[in-house]
Write an enzyme that holds these catalytic residues in place. Structure first.
Site: not given
Length: 207
Positions: A13, A136
Site C-alpha cells: 500500500h 499482508h
C-alpha cells in the site's frame, strides 16, 4: 520516537496507485495539502523492503519469490527508490502470499505469487535464517502460524476497515532465543468516520 527499536518496512500500500484507490491520498489532501501527498510518496520510496532481526528472523510485508536462490545480498541490491514494479523481486516482497500446498502458484491478487512450505524452507536454509514473519493478509485471530512453524503472518489492524471483525496482533522477540511472543488485541471505538471515507468514488459505491 524510538529509532533503535522501531523499524518501518514498505508494504504494497505504500505506493501512489494504492494510496489513490484506498483513500490515503484523499485523506492527506483533505487534512493537509497536495505538498504532503508528494512528501509521503517520497518517504514511502525510502522505506526498506525487509529486515533481519539478529541474523535469524526475516521480516517482510508480503512474501517470497518466484525463483529459488534469492540471497539477502540480492534483496539489499534492489533499487527501492521508485514506485513498485508489477513483477520481479521487489514486487514479490510486497505482494506474495503463502499457500498450504508445496511449490508455487498464481496469486489470488493478480500480482506476486503464492508459495508453499518447501519454498519457505529453502529460502531460510540458503540464508541461514530461522523464521519468516510477514503481514499482508487479514487473520481472524490477528495471526496465523504456517509452513511447519517457519512462517508467521501477523496483522495489526483489528476489525479491518470496520467490517472484518478480526483481532489485531503483534510479535515481541527477545534476544537471544528470539522465541516469538504473540500478543493479540481487539478493536476499540474510534471517531465516527465511515470506512473508506476518503477512498475514490468507485470504491465508495460498494461500502
Amino acid at each position: 520516537m524510538s529509532p533503535s527499536a522501531i523499524h518501518l518496512a514498505r508494504g504494497n500500500h505504500e505506493s501512489k496507485s494504492m494510496n489513490k484507490i484506498y483513500g490515503f491520498e484523499g485523506e492527506v489532501r483533505s487534512k493537509l495539502s497536495e505538498t504532503f501527498v508528494e512528501l509521503f510518496a517520497e518517504v514511502f520510496c525510502c522505506l526498506p523492503l525487509a529486515h533481519v532481526i539478529n541474523g535469524k528472523v526475516f521480516v517482510v510485508h508480503g512474501g517470497l519469490f518466484s525463483v529459488d536462490g534469492v540471497k539477502l545480498s540480492d534483496i539489499r541490491s534492489i533499487d527501492r527508490f521508485c514506485e513498485p514494479p508489477e513483477e520481479g523481486l521487489m514486487c514479490e516482497l510486497l505482494w506474495s502470499d503463502p499457500q498450504p500446498i508445496p511449490g508455487r502458484g498464481p496469486s489470488k491478487r493478480g500480482v506476486g505469487l503464492s508459495f508453499g512450505a518447501d519454498v519457505t524452507k529453502r529460502f531460510l536454509q540458503e540464508n541461514n535464517l530461522d523464521l519468516v514473519v510477514r503481514s499482508h493478509e487479514v487473520k481472524d485471530e490477528g495471526y496465523e502460524i504456517e509452513h511447519e512453524g517457519k512462517l508467521i503472518t501477523v496483522f495489526s489492524a483489528p476489525n479491518y476497515c470496520d467490517q472484518m471483525g478480526n483481532k489485531g496482533a503483534f510479535i515481541r522477540f527477545e534476544a537471544p532465543e528470539l522465541k516469538p511472543d504473540i500478543v493479540t488485541f481487539s478493536a476499540v471505538p474510534h471517531p465516527d468516520v465511515k470506512p473508506m471515507a476518503y477512498a475514490n468514488n468507485f470504491l465508495r459505491m460498494f461500502s
